[in-house]
Design a protein around this motif. Structure first.
Motif, PDB file in Angstrom:
ATOM      1  N   SER A 213       0.886  -1.318   0.146  1.00  0.00           N
ATOM      2  CA  SER A 213      -0.190   0.139   0.041  1.00  0.00           C
ATOM      3  C   SER A 213       0.892   1.229   0.022  1.00  0.00           C
ATOM      4  O   SER A 213       2.022   1.337   0.586  1.00  0.00           O
ATOM      5  CB  SER A 213      -0.705   0.026   1.093  1.00  0.00           C
ATOM      6  N   LEU A 214       0.350   2.464  -0.371  1.00  0.00           N
ATOM      7  CA  LEU A 214       1.323   3.539  -0.364  1.00  0.00           C
ATOM      8  C   LEU A 214       0.382   4.867  -0.538  1.00  0.00           C
ATOM      9  O   LEU A 214      -0.802   4.692  -0.733  1.00  0.00           O
ATOM     10  CB  LEU A 214       2.078   3.567  -1.791  1.00  0.00           C
ATOM     11  N   ILE A 215       1.029   6.001  -0.003  1.00  0.00           N
ATOM     12  CA  ILE A 215       0.299   7.291   0.144  1.00  0.00           C
ATOM     13  C   ILE A 215       1.240   8.243  -0.262  1.00  0.00           C
ATOM     14  O   ILE A 215       2.483   8.271   0.412  1.00  0.00           O
ATOM     15  CB  ILE A 215      -0.235   7.489   1.527  1.00  0.00           C
ATOM     16  N   LEU A 216       0.886   9.262  -1.336  1.00  0.00           N
ATOM     17  CA  LEU A 216       1.824  10.347  -1.740  1.00  0.00           C
ATOM     18  C   LEU A 216       1.053  11.501  -1.089  1.00  0.00           C
ATOM     19  O   LEU A 216      -0.203  11.685  -1.282  1.00  0.00           O
ATOM     20  CB  LEU A 216       1.858  10.449  -3.117  1.00  0.00           C
ATOM     21  N   LYS A 217       1.628  12.328  -0.296  1.00  0.00           N
ATOM     22  CA  LYS A 217       1.188  13.345   0.355  1.00  0.00           C
ATOM     23  C   LYS A 217       1.890  14.736   0.039  1.00  0.00           C
ATOM     24  O   LYS A 217       3.134  14.886   0.101  1.00  0.00           O
ATOM     25  CB  LYS A 217       1.073  13.583   1.962  1.00  0.00           C
ATOM     26  N   ILE A 218       1.174  15.550  -0.915  1.00  0.00           N
ATOM     27  CA  ILE A 218       1.772  16.768  -1.078  1.00  0.00           C
ATOM     28  C   ILE A 218       1.238  18.145  -0.457  1.00  0.00           C
ATOM     29  O   ILE A 218      -0.094  18.171  -0.323  1.00  0.00           O
ATOM     30  CB  ILE A 218       1.236  16.962  -2.783  1.00  0.00           C
ATOM     31  N   VAL A 219       2.019  18.859   0.053  1.00  0.00           N
ATOM     32  CA  VAL A 219       1.621  20.044   0.878  1.00  0.00           C
ATOM     33  C   VAL A 219       2.168  21.300   0.100  1.00  0.00           C
ATOM     34  O   VAL A 219       3.173  21.411  -0.140  1.00  0.00           O
ATOM     35  CB  VAL A 219       2.410  20.105   2.390  1.00  0.00           C
ATOM     36  N   TYR A 220       1.100  22.123  -0.047  1.00  0.00           N
ATOM     37  CA  TYR A 220       1.434  23.414  -0.959  1.00  0.00           C
ATOM     38  C   TYR A 220       1.569  24.437   0.369  1.00  0.00           C
ATOM     39  O   TYR A 220       1.344  24.520   1.454  1.00  0.00           O
ATOM     40  CB  TYR A 220       0.366  23.719  -1.810  1.00  0.00           C
ATOM     41  N   LYS A 221       2.308  25.666  -0.264  1.00  0.00           N
ATOM     42  CA  LYS A 221       2.848  26.729   0.668  1.00  0.00           C
ATOM     43  C   LYS A 221       1.487  27.540   1.230  1.00  0.00           C
ATOM     44  O   LYS A 221       1.468  27.880   2.449  1.00  0.00           O
ATOM     45  CB  LYS A 221       3.785  27.539   0.062  1.00  0.00           C
ATOM     46  N   SER A 222       0.396  27.384   0.513  1.00  0.00           N
ATOM     47  CA  SER A 222      -0.954  27.812   1.028  1.00  0.00           C
ATOM     48  C   SER A 222      -1.466  26.978   2.306  1.00  0.00           C
ATOM     49  O   SER A 222      -2.195  27.631   2.979  1.00  0.00           O
ATOM     50  CB  SER A 222      -1.804  27.713  -0.026  1.00  0.00           C
ATOM     51  N   GLY A 223      -0.853  25.718   2.263  1.00  0.00           N
ATOM     52  CA  GLY A 223      -1.589  24.973   3.546  1.00  0.00           C
ATOM     53  C   GLY A 223      -2.312  23.874   2.794  1.00  0.00           C
ATOM     54  O   GLY A 223      -3.000  23.022   3.487  1.00  0.00           O
ATOM     55  N   GLU A 224      -2.689  24.164   1.372  1.00  0.00           N
ATOM     56  CA  GLU A 224      -3.590  22.903   0.711  1.00  0.00           C
ATOM     57  C   GLU A 224      -2.703  21.910   0.740  1.00  0.00           C
ATOM     58  O   GLU A 224      -1.745  21.614   0.497  1.00  0.00           O
ATOM     59  CB  GLU A 224      -4.102  23.367  -0.658  1.00  0.00           C
ATOM     60  N   THR A 225      -3.559  20.644   0.656  1.00  0.00           N
ATOM     61  CA  THR A 225      -2.963  19.340   0.597  1.00  0.00           C
ATOM     62  C   THR A 225      -3.508  18.214  -0.414  1.00  0.00           C
ATOM     63  O   THR A 225      -4.757  18.797  -0.791  1.00  0.00           O
ATOM     64  CB  THR A 225      -2.976  18.566   1.906  1.00  0.00           C
ATOM     65  N   LYS A 226      -2.828  17.690  -0.973  1.00  0.00           N
ATOM     66  CA  LYS A 226      -3.247  16.572  -1.809  1.00  0.00           C
ATOM     67  C   LYS A 226      -2.729  15.253  -1.776  1.00  0.00           C
ATOM     68  O   LYS A 226      -1.418  15.105  -1.417  1.00  0.00           O
ATOM     69  CB  LYS A 226      -2.903  17.188  -3.332  1.00  0.00           C
ATOM     70  N   GLN A 227      -3.811  14.285  -1.626  1.00  0.00           N
ATOM     71  CA  GLN A 227      -2.992  12.850  -1.496  1.00  0.00           C
ATOM     72  C   GLN A 227      -3.200  11.876  -2.559  1.00  0.00           C
ATOM     73  O   GLN A 227      -4.610  12.107  -3.201  1.00  0.00           O
ATOM     74  CB  GLN A 227      -3.728  12.423  -0.218  1.00  0.00           C
ATOM     75  N   ILE A 228      -2.426  11.060  -3.006  1.00  0.00           N
ATOM     76  CA  ILE A 228      -2.551   9.964  -4.100  1.00  0.00           C
ATOM     77  C   ILE A 228      -2.346   8.825  -3.349  1.00  0.00           C
ATOM     78  O   ILE A 228      -1.384   8.489  -2.710  1.00  0.00           O
ATOM     79  CB  ILE A 228      -1.732  10.097  -5.310  1.00  0.00           C
ATOM     80  N   CYS A 229      -3.136   7.826  -3.190  1.00  0.00           N
ATOM     81  CA  CYS A 229      -3.261   6.624  -2.335  1.00  0.00           C
ATOM     82  C   CYS A 229      -3.449   5.343  -3.350  1.00  0.00           C
ATOM     83  O   CYS A 229      -3.940   5.592  -4.554  1.00  0.00           O
ATOM     84  CB  CYS A 229      -4.271   6.662  -1.323  1.00  0.00           C
ATOM     85  N   THR A 230      -3.189   4.256  -2.977  1.00  0.00           N
ATOM     86  CA  THR A 230      -3.553   2.802  -3.472  1.00  0.00           C
ATOM     87  C   THR A 230      -5.030   2.843  -3.362  1.00  0.00           C
ATOM     88  O   THR A 230      -5.427   2.713  -2.163  1.00  0.00           O
ATOM     89  CB  THR A 230      -2.599   1.643  -3.058  1.00  0.00           C
ATOM     90  N   GLU A 231      -5.899   2.793  -4.497  1.00  0.00           N
ATOM     91  CA  GLU A 231      -7.347   2.799  -4.246  1.00  0.00           C
ATOM     92  C   GLU A 231      -7.967   1.745  -5.310  1.00  0.00           C
ATOM     93  O   GLU A 231      -7.200   1.629  -6.416  1.00  0.00           O
ATOM     94  CB  GLU A 231      -7.955   4.055  -4.734  1.00  0.00           C
TER      95      GLU A 231
END
Length: 380
Positions: A213-231
């Motif tokens: 399983s894996l999770i990619l977490k991206i955090v922007y300078k604005s505080g917004e986050t984005k996650q790419i996961c095994t689905e």
């Protein structure tokens, strides 16, 4: 003038510099001291923990102590999973002179199993088989990304359980992750992948021999986050690919051989824009029981390549070549050879030669070997 100081880059959390995957609410802090003049010794310290924006979450204040390691901070209720925190420390010497602040950061992992928010992909029940997985996604405004961390987890075996790729690059430097574990336990690791992301199209891919399983977490300078996961519904997979068989079924001898047929390779499958129309959506084989392992822990230390050796001697005898590296080691061979399409070579590992150096001394019922079948008449 300050005489004593904390050595640069010596500030640690959980005994690591820039620890990633901290899974305890009570992390242990430590440092190394030096001084311009001697004798000099520590009489007090102060540690401050902040969020990524610099807001103070915890402050020990000035603590009268000579401890430089094993200092436990009690941060329960302050830490969130998959989150980066800043911390800094300073010390006082015997004359009550204060050093400059030395700062660092750590990244939390998962404190409870339920915090792992990705599906677990189960491999075919047939031992020694491999499956390849991939997913493409889009990332915008990469210049505004503050952090990007890839968490990947797998149940262990006596061989590599998974190899992760982002845009064609191997994520992490472990060559045998996570190693053998109980069937109900998985380990996870974390890699900083900010520099590996592309503006626009990206591709995550992995080879797996075990539940992964894996999770990619991206955090922007604005505080917004984005996650790419095994689905289950979002990924595609193909069985085996070039890997025909890996390892014996006997539990103590698994992972001791590999049979690879380059004619079945998928060039570019770890890159964006790869044509995966022949691949199947993983959702088609979604297991009835979709839960993962019962226990999940970080693996801070993994087997890694420490040194590369070149052969010290190469001898030909009849239709065999003996390649001598000059020492015993735990490792694997990397080579480039030229053959014919469909031609297979076999590489056997041995510690010494016998019979007047004409045969390799391959002992044991389950020898280690690699079989490779060429796809072309060019170097591979």
């Amino acid at each position: 003038m300050t005489v004593m100081f904390i050595v640069k880059n010596s500030l640690t959390c959980e005994y690591q510099h820039h620890a990633m995957g901290v899974h305890t609410y009570d992390p242990v802090i430590g440092w190394t001291l030096d001084a311009d003049q001697h004798p000099c010794f520590q009489t007090a310290y102060q540690i401050v923990v902040c969020d990524i924006h610099g807001a103070v979450l915890f402050d020990t204040g000035k603590v009268c102590s000579s401890n430089q390691y094993g200092i436990e901070l009690h941060l329960k209720g302050l830490l969130q999973p998959m989150t980066k925190y800043l911390f800094k420390a300073r010390v006082w010497d015997q004359d009550d002179r204060c050093s400059e602040w030395e700062d660092s950061w750590f990244l939390t992992g998962f404190f409870k199993m339920r915090q792992w928010c990705a599906d677990w992909f189960k491999i075919s029940n047939c031992f020694g088989k491999i499956e390849l997985f991939r997913k493409e996604f889009t990332v915008e405004h990469t210049d505004e990304i503050q952090d990007a961390f890839l968490f990947f987890a797998a149940r262990g075996e006596k061989m590599n359980s998974c190899a992760i790729y982002l845009n064609g690059q191997r994520a992490g430097n472990s060559v045998n992750f996570p190693g053998a574990t109980e069937y109900f336990r998985a380990f996870y690791s974390c890699v900083d992948v900010r520099s590996m992301l592309n503006e626009g199209k990206n591709a995550l891919a992995f080879v797996a021999t075990e539940i992964t399983s894996l999770i990619l977490k991206i955090v922007y300078k604005s505080g917004e986050t984005k996650q790419i996961c095994t689905e289950y519904e979002e990924w595609k997979y193909i069985q085996n690919g070039p890997y025909t068989q890996i390892g014996y079924e006997v539990p103590m001898c698994r992972g001791k051989f590999e049979i690879y047929d380059a004619r079945n390779a998928c060039p570019g499958w770890t890159m964006p824009d790869f044509d995966d129309s022949a691949w199947s959506p993983y959702g088609e084989k979604k297991p009835v029981l979709s839960w993962g392992p019962l226990f999940l822990e970080p693996q801070y230390c993994t087997p890694q390549i420490q040194k590369s050796y070149k052969p010290v001697n190469i001898i030909r005898h009849q239709d065999c070549w003996f390649v001598d590296f000059g020492k015993n080691m735990s490792g694997f061979i990397s080579f480039r050879l030229k053959g014919k399409p469909g031609q297979t070579i076999e590489i056997k590992y041995a510690e010494k030669r016998k019979d007047n150096h004409t045969r390799a001394d391959i002992t044991g019922w389950f020898p280690c070997f690699l079989k490779y079948t060429f796809a072309s008449d060019d170097y591979e």
